[in-house]
Design an enzyme around this catalytic site. Structure first.
Site, PDB file in Angstrom:
ATOM      1  N   GLY A   1       0.807  -1.217   0.000  1.00  0.00           N
ATOM      2  CA  GLY A   1       0.000   0.000   0.000  1.00  0.00           C
ATOM      3  C   GLY A   1       0.836   1.261   0.000  1.00  0.00           C
ATOM      4  O   GLY A   1       0.495   2.251  -0.660  1.00  0.00           O
ATOM      5  N   CYS A   2       1.934   1.250   0.737  1.00  0.00           N
ATOM      6  CA  CYS A   2       2.792   2.437   0.828  1.00  0.00           C
ATOM      7  C   CYS A   2       3.472   2.736  -0.504  1.00  0.00           C
ATOM      8  O   CYS A   2       3.648   3.896  -0.878  1.00  0.00           O
ATOM      9  CB  CYS A   2       3.826   2.247   1.932  1.00  0.00           C
ATOM     10  SG  CYS A   2       3.092   2.075   3.569  1.00  0.00           S
TER      11      CYS A   2
END
Length: 204
Positions: free
Chosen positions: A45-46
């Site tokens: 996600g990052c």
């Protein structure tokens, strides 16, 4: 989400940038700032979030000319450097190893309370914190949040009428633009894996 610094002067801080140089964060230089805190460099996600900001700066005029973007996580400088170079990130990515910046901005914990949150603050050209978006799963929503606020701030300058915080449902998920929704199994599984790794580290 409620946060006591909304409507107040943005806290300043000094942290190591990915290149090892000290970065003085002092918003209010006449240009809005998007300050985003994320859990960990290199995770699914990052990476999606960081690359979305990179692409927005490169492709969208409102980003390229009207906002400073700064990313922050607790990863050490070496990890930040690897992250920036691998994904060609074009903005400061700071190392907040001691959590000083997170404390100053009062960010919450992420899913299950085991990781740092994914929180983006929009700071206006005078250095006032106007709003925040806090969502671990909707990583694509953070650039959309900033883009909507840049439009609001531009309208505010033109009309002289103060802009109000965005409604909770004003930030669409990826699925609304035809891309994969953060809520579908594959993406959700990756985020849960991140949380599981964090839990294992806590218990170790």
């Amino acid at each position: 989400m409620s946060n006591p610094i909304i409507g107040k002067q943005a806290p300043t801080f000094s942290l190591p940038n990915y290149d090892g140089q000290t970065y003085e964060f002092k918003p209010g230089n006449g240009v809005p700032t998007a300050l985003f805190f994320y859990p960990s460099s290199g995770t699914y996600g990052c990476t999606k979030e960081a690359c979305a900001f990179r692409d927005a700066i490169a492709e969208k005029g409102v980003f390229k000319s009207k906002v400073n973007v700064v990313g922050v996580s607790s990863n050490p400088v070496a990890k930040q450097k690897e992250f920036v170079e691998k994904y060609n990130l074009t903005y400061p990515v700071l190392s907040d190893a001691k959590g000083e910046a997170r404390k100053a901005y009062g960010t919450s914990k992420g899913l299950l309370g085991l990781t740092d949150s994914r929180t983006t603050f929009i700071i206006d050209s005078k250095g006032i914190v106007r709003d925040l978006f806090d969502s671990v799963i909707n990583y694509a929503g953070h650039t959309k949040f900033v883009e909507k606020w840049l439009d609001k701030l531009q309208a505010e300058e033109q009309t002289g009428k103060p802009a109000t915080p965005l409604a909770a449902d004003a930030i669409p998920n990826e699925s609304e633009n035809g891309a994969q929704s953060p809520g579908v199994p594959e993406a959700r599984t990756e985020e849960v894996k991140e949380e599981s790794k964090a839990a294992a580290a806590v218990q170790a």
